[in-house]
Each structure stands twice: as C-alpha cells, then as structure tokens.
Design an enzyme around this catalytic site. Structure first.
Site, mmCIF file in Angstrom:
data_model
loop_
_atom_site.group_PDB
_atom_site.id
_atom_site.type_symbol
_atom_site.label_atom_id
_atom_site.label_comp_id
_atom_site.label_asym_id
_atom_site.label_seq_id
_atom_site.Cartn_x
_atom_site.Cartn_y
_atom_site.Cartn_z
ATOM 1 N N CYS A 77 0.843 -1.206 0.000
ATOM 2 C CA CYS A 77 0.000 0.000 0.000
ATOM 3 C C CYS A 77 0.878 1.255 0.000
ATOM 4 O O CYS A 77 1.556 1.533 -0.980
ATOM 5 C CB CYS A 77 -0.982 -0.037 1.165
ATOM 6 S SG CYS A 77 -2.345 1.149 0.970
ATOM 7 N N HIS A 186 -4.018 -4.689 -0.007
ATOM 8 C CA HIS A 186 -3.589 -5.273 1.262
ATOM 9 C C HIS A 186 -3.659 -6.798 1.165
ATOM 10 O O HIS A 186 -4.749 -7.371 1.288
ATOM 11 C CB HIS A 186 -4.473 -4.767 2.413
ATOM 12 C CG HIS A 186 -4.244 -3.338 2.747
ATOM 13 N ND1 HIS A 186 -3.257 -2.931 3.623
ATOM 14 C CD2 HIS A 186 -4.834 -2.209 2.299
ATOM 15 C CE1 HIS A 186 -3.270 -1.611 3.712
ATOM 16 N NE2 HIS A 186 -4.213 -1.148 2.915
ATOM 17 N N GLU A 188 -2.826 -8.936 3.267
ATOM 18 C CA GLU A 188 -3.256 -9.509 4.547
ATOM 19 C C GLU A 188 -4.766 -9.471 4.719
ATOM 20 O O GLU A 188 -5.308 -10.116 5.627
ATOM 21 C CB GLU A 188 -2.568 -8.771 5.702
ATOM 22 C CG GLU A 188 -3.087 -7.381 6.006
ATOM 23 C CD GLU A 188 -2.529 -6.279 5.124
ATOM 24 O OE1 GLU A 188 -2.766 -5.099 5.438
ATOM 25 O OE2 GLU A 188 -1.850 -6.600 4.120
#
Length: 206
Positions: A77, A186, A188
């Site tokens: 990001c 992202h 994650e």
C-alpha cells in the site's frame, strides 16, 4: 527472518497474522541496524505519504544495503508508493527505485460504463487484478483475481508494472523489478490470493 518495518504508518497486527498464517518467521526491527539480520524486508503502511519521512536517513540506507546484498523488498500500500520517486500527496521523496510519481485517483476519468457518481475516492473494497506480465510474485495468481484496496493515491503504469487495476483510471496494483516488489492492495486482507502472494515473496527470500 523477514523484517517488518514499523515507521508509525498503520497497525501491523494484521500483516503479522498473515505472515504467521503462512509459517513465515517475522520480526519488527527496533533500529535500522537490526535490518542486518533480515533475509527480506517488508515496508507496509496506510495513510498519508508524508509518514514515509520517518524512513529517511538510516532506515533508507540500511534497506538499500540489504537490497545491494540481494535481499528482496516488498512494499505494501503506502509502502509500495514509497518505492517510487515521490507522490503528489506530500513534499517528501520516495525511495526512487522505481521511476515515476504517485498521483491522486480521479473518478472523473471514468469510462462510459461507469455511472456518474458511482466511483468514490478513496478507493475502498475489492477489485480485480489484470496481469500484464508474469513474475515470481504472482505465480499461481490468475488474472481477474479479486483483492482488497483502500487508498486515494496510486502509482503510474510503467515497465515495472505487473498487474493493473481500474478505478476510474488504470493504475499499477502490482510492481516488480528484480528483488524489489510492491502491491497497492492489502494482501493480509485479501484472503487466499493475498496469502499466495506473500508466500511467493517469502520464497524470493530463499
């Protein structure tokens, strides 16, 4: 061991959990010198580009030193935007490993298929990756894969672009040049596809 750099630009908990889920050994360096024992470096981040000023000086020097020794670097990001020369968001220099500067997304550039007012900035939510070329980072990730974004500024399309995503206009959502890679989304928060990309990065670290 993979170093997750904490420079005050976001909560690292979800990133830590994602690396733990794939069985990767991770540590958060307390000082730039701690990077000397890192097999790879991850620079995450959310928020304003000005936060990257905290990386100037010794952090940047140590990260570049690890790269010079063949260790991979992943920007996530805001961390990906930092890989470029800078951003229109702040008068702060990027790492400059990738050419170009990040600019604010403009939904007014949307194509005819988009209804007026349907696209907002920041760009938040799931969107598709259109792969432009194959690299180790996207091994096993097919074009059209959906990943999770939250950002207002984005990187330009260059020869280092691996995947493109469109939100009013196309932008680079994955980049890679040698051992330097970045993802605008992202991983994650992107389910199995995000974990696959993180696994691929860990493999780059050997």
């Amino acid at each position: 061991m993979i170093a997750l750099v904490d420079y005050g630009a976001g909560n690292l908990t979800s990133v830590k959990k994602a690396f733990a889920a794939i069985g990767a050994a991770l540590f958060v360096p307390e000082t730039p010198a701690d990077l000397d024992r890192a097999a790879a470096v991850v620079v995450p981040g959310v928020g304003h580009f000005g936060a990257t000023r905290a990386l100037e000086g010794d952090w940047t020097s140590r990260i570049l030193a690890r790269l010079g020794e063949g260790r991979p670097l992943l920007g996530i990001c805001l961390g990906m935007q930092w890989l470029f020369e800078g951003s229109a968001e702040a008068d702060a220099a990027g790492l400059g490993l990738l050419a170009g500067a990040c600019t604010r997304l403009d939904p007014r550039r949307a194509g005819a298929a988009a209804a007026p007012g349907s696209l907002k900035v920041p760009h938040v939510g799931w969107n598709a990756l259109e792969l432009r070329r194959e690299t180790p980072l996207v091994d096993g990730v097919p074009t059209g894969t959906q990943v999770y974004f939250t950002h207002s500024y984005a990187a330009p399309l260059t020869g280092d672009t691996v995947a493109v995503t469109e939100h009013g206009e196309p932008f680079a959502s994955i980049v890679q040049r040698g051992q330097v890679a970045g993802v605008q989304f992202h991983p994650e928060k992107s389910g199995e596809a995000g974990l696959r990309i993180l696994r691929n990065f860990v493999e780059l670290a050997g």
